[in-house]
Design a protein around this motif. Structure first.
Motif, PDB file in Angstrom:
ATOM      1  N   PRO A  47       0.014   7.823   4.307  1.00 31.56           N
ATOM      2  CA  PRO A  47       0.384   6.656   5.127  1.00 31.56           C
ATOM      3  C   PRO A  47       1.188   7.044   6.357  1.00 31.56           C
ATOM      4  CG  PRO A  47       1.657   6.700   3.093  1.00 31.56           C
ATOM      5  CD  PRO A  47       0.585   7.725   2.951  1.00 31.56           C
ATOM      6  N   GLY A  48       1.996   8.101   6.243  1.00 34.09           N
ATOM      7  CA  GLY A  48       2.773   8.552   7.398  1.00 34.09           C
ATOM      8  C   GLY A  48       1.876   9.064   8.509  1.00 34.09           C
ATOM      9  N   ALA A  49       0.822   9.809   8.143  1.00 31.44           N
ATOM     10  CA  ALA A  49      -0.119  10.325   9.145  1.00 31.44           C
ATOM     11  C   ALA A  49      -0.859   9.183   9.820  1.00 31.44           C
ATOM     12  CB  ALA A  49      -1.108  11.286   8.483  1.00 31.44           C
ATOM     13  N   ILE A  50      -1.275   8.179   9.039  1.00 34.83           N
ATOM     14  CA  ILE A  50      -1.985   7.029   9.608  1.00 34.83           C
ATOM     15  C   ILE A  50      -1.077   6.266  10.568  1.00 34.83           C
ATOM     16  CG2 ILE A  50      -3.039   4.806   9.065  1.00 34.83           C
ATOM     17  CD1 ILE A  50      -4.012   6.073   6.437  1.00 34.83           C
ATOM     18  N   VAL A  66       0.821  -1.206   0.000  1.00 36.15           N
ATOM     19  CA  VAL A  66       0.000   0.000   0.000  1.00 36.15           C
ATOM     20  C   VAL A  66       0.860   1.263   0.000  1.00 36.15           C
ATOM     21  CG1 VAL A  66      -1.627   1.366   1.372  1.00 36.15           C
ATOM     22  CG2 VAL A  66      -2.021  -1.076   1.025  1.00 36.15           C
ATOM     23  N   VAL A  67       1.885   1.304   0.862  1.00 39.12           N
ATOM     24  CA  VAL A  67       2.756   2.482   0.904  1.00 39.12           C
ATOM     25  C   VAL A  67       3.468   2.657  -0.433  1.00 39.12           C
ATOM     26  CG1 VAL A  67       4.802   3.507   1.985  1.00 39.12           C
ATOM     27  CG2 VAL A  67       3.075   2.395   3.393  1.00 39.12           C
ATOM     28  N   SER A  68       3.910   1.561  -1.021  1.00 38.97           N
ATOM     29  CA  SER A  68       4.570   1.633  -2.328  1.00 38.97           C
ATOM     30  C   SER A  68       3.623   2.169  -3.392  1.00 38.97           C
ATOM     31  CB  SER A  68       5.082   0.250  -2.744  1.00 38.97           C
ATOM     32  OG  SER A  68       6.018  -0.250  -1.817  1.00 38.97           O
ATOM     33  N   LEU A  69       2.386   1.665  -3.367  1.00 45.37           N
ATOM     34  CA  LEU A  69       1.406   2.073  -4.372  1.00 45.37           C
ATOM     35  C   LEU A  69       1.032   3.541  -4.223  1.00 45.37           C
ATOM     36  CD1 LEU A  69      -0.357   1.095  -6.713  1.00 45.37           C
ATOM     37  CD2 LEU A  69      -2.115   0.483  -5.043  1.00 45.37           C
ATOM     38  N   VAL A  70       0.786   3.976  -2.992  1.00 50.16           N
ATOM     39  CA  VAL A  70       0.446   5.382  -2.751  1.00 50.16           C
ATOM     40  C   VAL A  70       1.596   6.285  -3.186  1.00 50.16           C
ATOM     41  CG1 VAL A  70      -0.003   7.109  -0.962  1.00 50.16           C
ATOM     42  CG2 VAL A  70      -1.195   4.910  -0.901  1.00 50.16           C
ATOM     43  N   THR A  71       2.807   5.901  -2.811  1.00 55.94           N
ATOM     44  CA  THR A  71       3.987   6.689  -3.192  1.00 55.94           C
ATOM     45  C   THR A  71       4.105   6.804  -4.706  1.00 55.94           C
ATOM     46  OG1 THR A  71       5.197   6.009  -1.200  1.00 55.94           O
ATOM     47  CG2 THR A  71       6.506   6.799  -3.065  1.00 55.94           C
ATOM     48  N   TYR A  72       3.933   5.701  -5.381  1.00 55.12           N
ATOM     49  CA  TYR A  72       4.072   5.694  -6.843  1.00 55.12           C
ATOM     50  C   TYR A  72       2.984   6.538  -7.508  1.00 55.12           C
ATOM     51  CZ  TYR A  72       4.496   3.963 -11.612  1.00 55.12           C
ATOM     52  OH  TYR A  72       4.658   3.875 -12.978  1.00 55.12           O
ATOM     53  N   LEU A 104       8.794   5.411  18.409  1.00 54.18           N
ATOM     54  CA  LEU A 104      10.070   5.922  17.914  1.00 54.18           C
ATOM     55  C   LEU A 104      10.513   5.172  16.663  1.00 54.18           C
ATOM     56  CD1 LEU A 104      12.037   6.389  21.267  1.00 54.18           C
ATOM     57  CD2 LEU A 104      10.838   8.130  19.925  1.00 54.18           C
ATOM     58  N   PHE A 105      10.302   3.863  16.666  1.00 56.41           N
ATOM     59  CA  PHE A 105      10.656   3.061  15.506  1.00 56.41           C
ATOM     60  C   PHE A 105       9.693   3.316  14.347  1.00 56.41           C
ATOM     61  CE2 PHE A 105      12.622   0.898  19.062  1.00 56.41           C
ATOM     62  CZ  PHE A 105      13.871   0.568  18.562  1.00 56.41           C
ATOM     63  N   THR A 106       8.450   3.644  14.681  1.00 51.56           N
ATOM     64  CA  THR A 106       7.496   4.006  13.641  1.00 51.56           C
ATOM     65  C   THR A 106       7.920   5.294  12.948  1.00 51.56           C
ATOM     66  OG1 THR A 106       5.665   2.933  14.826  1.00 51.56           O
ATOM     67  CG2 THR A 106       5.084   4.591  13.171  1.00 51.56           C
ATOM     68  N   LEU A 107       8.338   6.282  13.733  1.00 48.20           N
ATOM     69  CA  LEU A 107       8.813   7.537  13.159  1.00 48.20           C
ATOM     70  C   LEU A 107      10.047   7.315  12.289  1.00 48.20           C
ATOM     71  CD1 LEU A 107       8.398   9.976  16.177  1.00 48.20           C
ATOM     72  CD2 LEU A 107       7.014   9.870  14.097  1.00 48.20           C
ATOM     73  N   TRP A 108      10.920   6.438  12.737  1.00 46.68           N
ATOM     74  CA  TRP A 108      12.107   6.090  11.955  1.00 46.68           C
ATOM     75  C   TRP A 108      11.684   5.481  10.615  1.00 46.68           C
ATOM     76  CZ3 TRP A 108      16.112   1.867  13.824  1.00 46.68           C
ATOM     77  CH2 TRP A 108      17.171   1.813  12.909  1.00 46.68           C
ATOM     78  N   MET A 109      10.710   4.586  10.657  1.00 46.00           N
ATOM     79  CA  MET A 109      10.224   3.963   9.433  1.00 46.00           C
ATOM     80  C   MET A 109       9.631   5.006   8.490  1.00 46.00           C
ATOM     81  SD  MET A 109       7.286   1.003   9.009  1.00 46.00           S
ATOM     82  CE  MET A 109       6.026   2.089   9.724  1.00 46.00           C
ATOM     83  N   VAL A 110       8.836   5.927   9.019  1.00 42.12           N
ATOM     84  CA  VAL A 110       8.216   6.961   8.185  1.00 42.12           C
ATOM     85  C   VAL A 110       9.289   7.844   7.550  1.00 42.12           C
ATOM     86  CG1 VAL A 110       6.728   8.992   8.207  1.00 42.12           C
ATOM     87  CG2 VAL A 110       6.044   6.936   9.459  1.00 42.12           C
ATOM     88  N   TYR A 111      10.328   8.164   8.302  1.00 40.77           N
ATOM     89  CA  TYR A 111      11.441   8.937   7.736  1.00 40.77           C
ATOM     90  C   TYR A 111      12.072   8.197   6.559  1.00 40.77           C
ATOM     91  CZ  TYR A 111      16.192  10.752   7.285  1.00 40.77           C
ATOM     92  OH  TYR A 111      17.378  11.236   6.783  1.00 40.77           O
TER      93      TYR A 111
END
Length: 228
Positions: A205-208, A92-98, A174-181
Protein backbone atom coordinates in the motif's frame (compact mmCIF):
# COMPACT_ATOMS: atom_id res chain seq x y z
CA UNK A 1 -3.01 12.32 25.06
CA UNK A 2 -4.31 14.03 21.94
CA UNK A 3 -3.51 14.40 18.29
CA UNK A 4 -0.63 16.74 19.05
CA UNK A 5 1.31 13.77 20.41
CA UNK A 6 0.64 11.92 17.15
CA UNK A 7 2.21 14.85 15.30
CA UNK A 8 5.17 15.47 17.59
CA UNK A 9 5.90 12.01 18.98
CA UNK A 10 4.01 9.31 17.06
CA UNK A 11 5.94 6.44 18.63
CA UNK A 12 4.78 7.48 22.08
CA UNK A 13 1.25 7.98 20.75
CA UNK A 14 1.01 4.39 19.54
CA UNK A 15 2.93 2.92 22.46
CA UNK A 16 0.50 4.40 24.96
CA UNK A 17 -2.48 3.07 23.01
CA UNK A 18 -1.47 -0.58 23.12
CA UNK A 19 -4.56 -1.39 25.19
CA UNK A 20 -6.86 1.13 23.52
CA UNK A 21 -8.82 -0.61 20.76
CA UNK A 22 -11.55 2.01 20.45
CA UNK A 23 -12.52 2.74 16.86
CA UNK A 24 -14.43 5.92 17.70
CA UNK A 25 -11.51 8.33 17.27
CA UNK A 26 -10.15 6.69 14.09
CA UNK A 27 -13.66 6.54 12.62
CA UNK A 28 -14.11 10.26 13.27
CA UNK A 29 -10.81 10.98 11.52
CA UNK A 30 -11.84 9.01 8.45
CA UNK A 31 -15.39 10.42 8.52
CA UNK A 32 -14.00 13.95 8.51
CA UNK A 33 -12.66 13.32 5.00
CA UNK A 34 -16.10 12.28 3.79
CA UNK A 35 -17.79 15.25 5.48
CA UNK A 36 -15.38 17.67 3.81
CA UNK A 37 -16.20 16.11 0.46
CA UNK A 38 -19.91 16.40 1.20
CA UNK A 39 -19.66 20.04 2.26
CA UNK A 40 -17.72 20.94 -0.86
CA UNK A 41 -20.28 19.12 -3.00
CA UNK A 42 -23.13 21.12 -1.49
CA UNK A 43 -21.39 24.46 -2.05
CA UNK A 44 -20.37 23.55 -5.59
CA UNK A 45 -23.83 22.44 -6.63
CA UNK A 46 -25.45 25.49 -5.06
CA UNK A 47 -23.17 27.63 -7.22
CA UNK A 48 -23.36 25.88 -10.58
CA UNK A 49 -25.95 23.10 -10.25
CA UNK A 50 -28.74 24.91 -12.11
CA UNK A 51 -26.49 25.67 -15.07
CA UNK A 52 -24.67 22.38 -15.52
CA UNK A 53 -27.52 19.96 -14.85
CA UNK A 54 -27.75 17.64 -17.81
CA UNK A 55 -24.96 19.23 -19.83
CA UNK A 56 -21.23 18.82 -20.24
CA UNK A 57 -19.02 20.87 -17.89
CA UNK A 58 -15.51 20.00 -18.98
CA UNK A 59 -12.49 20.62 -16.76
CA UNK A 60 -14.23 21.53 -13.52
CA UNK A 61 -11.82 20.28 -10.90
CA UNK A 62 -13.15 18.51 -7.83
CA UNK A 63 -12.02 19.57 -4.38
CA UNK A 64 -10.10 16.56 -3.14
CA UNK A 65 -7.70 16.18 -6.04
CA UNK A 66 -6.61 17.30 -9.45
CA UNK A 67 -8.61 14.94 -11.67
CA UNK A 68 -10.82 16.49 -14.30
CA UNK A 69 -14.38 15.42 -14.86
CA UNK A 70 -16.79 15.88 -17.73
CA UNK A 71 -20.34 15.92 -16.39
CA UNK A 72 -22.19 17.30 -13.35
CA UNK A 73 -23.15 13.83 -12.16
CA UNK A 74 -19.46 12.97 -12.10
CA UNK A 75 -18.73 16.00 -9.94
CA UNK A 76 -20.93 14.57 -7.21
CA UNK A 77 -19.64 11.04 -7.72
CA UNK A 78 -16.02 12.22 -7.63
CA UNK A 79 -16.48 14.08 -4.37
CA UNK A 80 -18.44 11.29 -2.74
CA UNK A 81 -16.01 8.75 -4.15
CA UNK A 82 -13.16 10.63 -2.52
CA UNK A 83 -14.87 10.43 0.85
CA UNK A 84 -15.63 6.73 0.45
CA UNK A 85 -12.06 6.12 -0.75
CA UNK A 86 -10.67 6.98 2.67
CA UNK A 87 -12.86 4.36 4.33
CA UNK A 88 -11.69 1.82 1.75
CA UNK A 89 -8.08 2.89 2.30
CA UNK A 90 -8.49 2.48 6.07
CA UNK A 91 -9.83 -1.06 5.82
CA UNK A 92 -7.53 -2.25 3.01
CA UNK A 93 -4.30 -1.01 4.62
CA UNK A 94 -5.38 -2.54 7.93
CA UNK A 95 -6.22 -5.85 6.28
CA UNK A 96 -2.97 -6.03 4.29
CA UNK A 97 -0.96 -5.16 7.40
CA UNK A 98 -2.71 -7.80 9.47
CA UNK A 99 -2.45 -10.57 6.86
CA UNK A 100 1.22 -9.97 6.01
CA UNK A 101 2.15 -9.68 9.70
CA UNK A 102 0.76 -13.18 10.26
CA UNK A 103 3.84 -14.44 8.40
CA UNK A 104 5.94 -12.94 11.18
CA UNK A 105 3.65 -14.35 13.88
CA UNK A 106 2.72 -10.85 14.95
CA UNK A 107 0.57 -10.45 18.03
CA UNK A 108 -2.34 -8.10 18.41
CA UNK A 109 -5.91 -8.26 17.12
CA UNK A 110 -7.20 -6.96 13.80
CA UNK A 111 -9.28 -4.47 15.76
CA UNK A 112 -6.10 -2.93 17.20
CA UNK A 113 -4.56 -2.77 13.71
CA UNK A 114 -7.72 -1.10 12.41
CA UNK A 115 -7.69 1.42 15.26
CA UNK A 116 -4.02 2.30 14.80
CA UNK A 117 -4.23 2.62 11.00
CA UNK A 118 -7.27 4.87 11.35
CA UNK A 119 -5.21 7.39 13.27
CA UNK A 120 -2.63 7.49 10.45
CA UNK A 121 -5.09 9.31 8.20
CA UNK A 122 -4.74 12.47 10.28
CA UNK A 123 -2.02 13.92 7.96
CA UNK A 124 -4.22 13.72 4.86
CA UNK A 125 -6.83 15.82 6.61
CA UNK A 126 -4.51 18.83 6.40
CA UNK A 127 -4.31 19.22 2.61
CA UNK A 128 -7.90 18.08 2.16
CA UNK A 129 -9.20 20.66 4.62
CA UNK A 130 -7.09 23.41 3.08
CA UNK A 131 -8.12 22.50 -0.46
CA UNK A 132 -11.79 22.30 0.55
CA UNK A 133 -11.59 25.76 2.10
CA UNK A 134 -10.06 27.15 -1.09
CA UNK A 135 -12.65 25.50 -3.31
CA UNK A 136 -15.55 26.57 -1.10
CA UNK A 137 -14.28 30.15 -0.99
CA UNK A 138 -13.92 30.20 -4.78
CA UNK A 139 -17.40 28.89 -5.46
CA UNK A 140 -19.08 31.01 -2.79
CA UNK A 141 -17.56 34.05 -4.48
CA UNK A 142 -18.45 32.85 -7.97
CA UNK A 143 -20.72 35.03 -10.12
CA UNK A 144 -24.14 33.97 -11.34
CA UNK A 145 -23.66 31.76 -14.36
CA UNK A 146 -25.96 31.98 -17.33
CA UNK A 147 -24.53 29.24 -19.50
CA UNK A 148 -22.27 26.21 -19.64
CA UNK A 149 -19.65 28.26 -21.46
CA UNK A 150 -19.60 30.80 -18.63
CA UNK A 151 -19.03 28.02 -16.07
CA UNK A 152 -16.19 26.53 -18.10
CA UNK A 153 -14.51 29.89 -18.69
CA UNK A 154 -14.73 30.83 -15.02
CA UNK A 155 -13.46 27.41 -13.89
CA UNK A 156 -10.47 27.57 -16.22
CA UNK A 157 -9.53 31.05 -15.01
CA UNK A 158 -10.25 30.69 -11.29
CA UNK A 159 -10.09 27.01 -10.35
CA UNK A 160 -7.81 25.01 -12.63
CA UNK A 161 -4.88 27.39 -12.39
CA UNK A 162 -5.56 28.83 -8.94
CA UNK A 163 -2.07 29.20 -7.40
CA UNK A 164 -3.16 28.30 -3.87
CA UNK A 165 -4.94 25.15 -5.03
CA UNK A 166 -1.98 24.18 -7.21
CA UNK A 167 0.44 24.77 -4.31
CA UNK A 168 -1.66 22.56 -2.03
CA UNK A 169 -1.67 19.80 -4.63
CA UNK A 170 2.10 20.11 -4.98
CA UNK A 171 2.50 19.72 -1.21
CA UNK A 172 0.10 16.78 -0.98
CA UNK A 173 2.85 14.13 -1.57
CA UNK A 174 4.63 15.29 1.59
CA UNK A 175 1.54 14.51 3.63
CA UNK A 176 1.21 11.19 1.84
CA UNK A 177 4.76 10.27 2.86
CA UNK A 178 3.94 11.30 6.42
CA UNK A 179 0.90 9.03 6.35
CA UNK A 180 2.93 6.09 5.01
CA UNK A 181 5.50 6.60 7.78
CA UNK A 182 2.68 6.40 10.30
CA UNK A 183 1.51 3.19 8.62
CA UNK A 184 4.88 1.68 9.46
CA UNK A 185 4.57 2.71 13.10
CA UNK A 186 0.97 1.51 13.24
CA UNK A 187 2.04 -1.91 11.96
CA UNK A 188 5.00 -2.03 14.31
CA UNK A 189 3.04 -1.23 17.45
CA UNK A 190 -0.30 -2.86 16.70
CA UNK A 191 1.24 -6.22 15.81
CA UNK A 192 4.42 -5.89 17.92
CA UNK A 193 6.82 -6.23 15.00
CA UNK A 194 10.33 -5.06 14.28
CA UNK A 195 10.76 -1.97 12.13
CA UNK A 196 11.89 -4.09 9.16
CA UNK A 197 8.91 -6.40 9.49
CA UNK A 198 6.56 -3.44 9.69
CA UNK A 199 8.08 -2.00 6.52
CA UNK A 200 7.38 -5.24 4.69
CA UNK A 201 3.78 -5.24 5.93
CA UNK A 202 2.99 -1.83 4.48
CA UNK A 203 5.28 -2.03 1.44
CA UNK A 204 2.50 -2.69 -1.09
CA UNK A 205 0.00 0.00 0.00
CA UNK A 206 2.90 2.38 0.65
CA UNK A 207 4.24 1.88 -2.89
CA UNK A 208 0.78 2.45 -4.39
CA UNK A 209 0.31 5.62 -2.32
CA UNK A 210 3.75 6.85 -3.39
CA UNK A 211 3.06 6.20 -7.08
CA UNK A 212 -0.26 8.00 -6.81
CA UNK A 213 1.49 11.01 -5.25
CA UNK A 214 4.05 11.04 -8.05
CA UNK A 215 1.23 10.81 -10.57
CA UNK A 216 -0.40 13.90 -9.07
CA UNK A 217 2.88 15.79 -9.33
CA UNK A 218 3.29 14.69 -12.93
CA UNK A 219 -0.25 15.88 -13.66
CA UNK A 220 0.49 19.27 -12.15
CA UNK A 221 3.72 19.54 -14.15
CA UNK A 222 1.90 18.65 -17.37
CA UNK A 223 -0.78 21.21 -16.55
CA UNK A 224 1.81 23.90 -15.91
CA UNK A 225 3.47 23.12 -19.27
CA UNK A 226 0.14 23.27 -21.03
CA UNK A 227 0.26 19.62 -22.04
CA UNK A 228 -3.23 18.88 -20.70
Amino acid sequence: MGLWTLVTDPRTFFDRRQDDYSLVGPALVVSAHALLALLTTVVLLRSVGDVITGIEAEQIVYAAGSQRISAPRQIVLALWGTGVLYFVLWVVVSLVTYLVSRYYDGTGSFRRVLAFVGWTLVPTLVPMLATSVVMIALFLDAPTFESEAAVEQWARANVVGNPVRVALQALRPLFTLWMVYLWVLAAEYSRELTRRQALVCVALPGAIAGLNALGNLAGLAAQALGLV
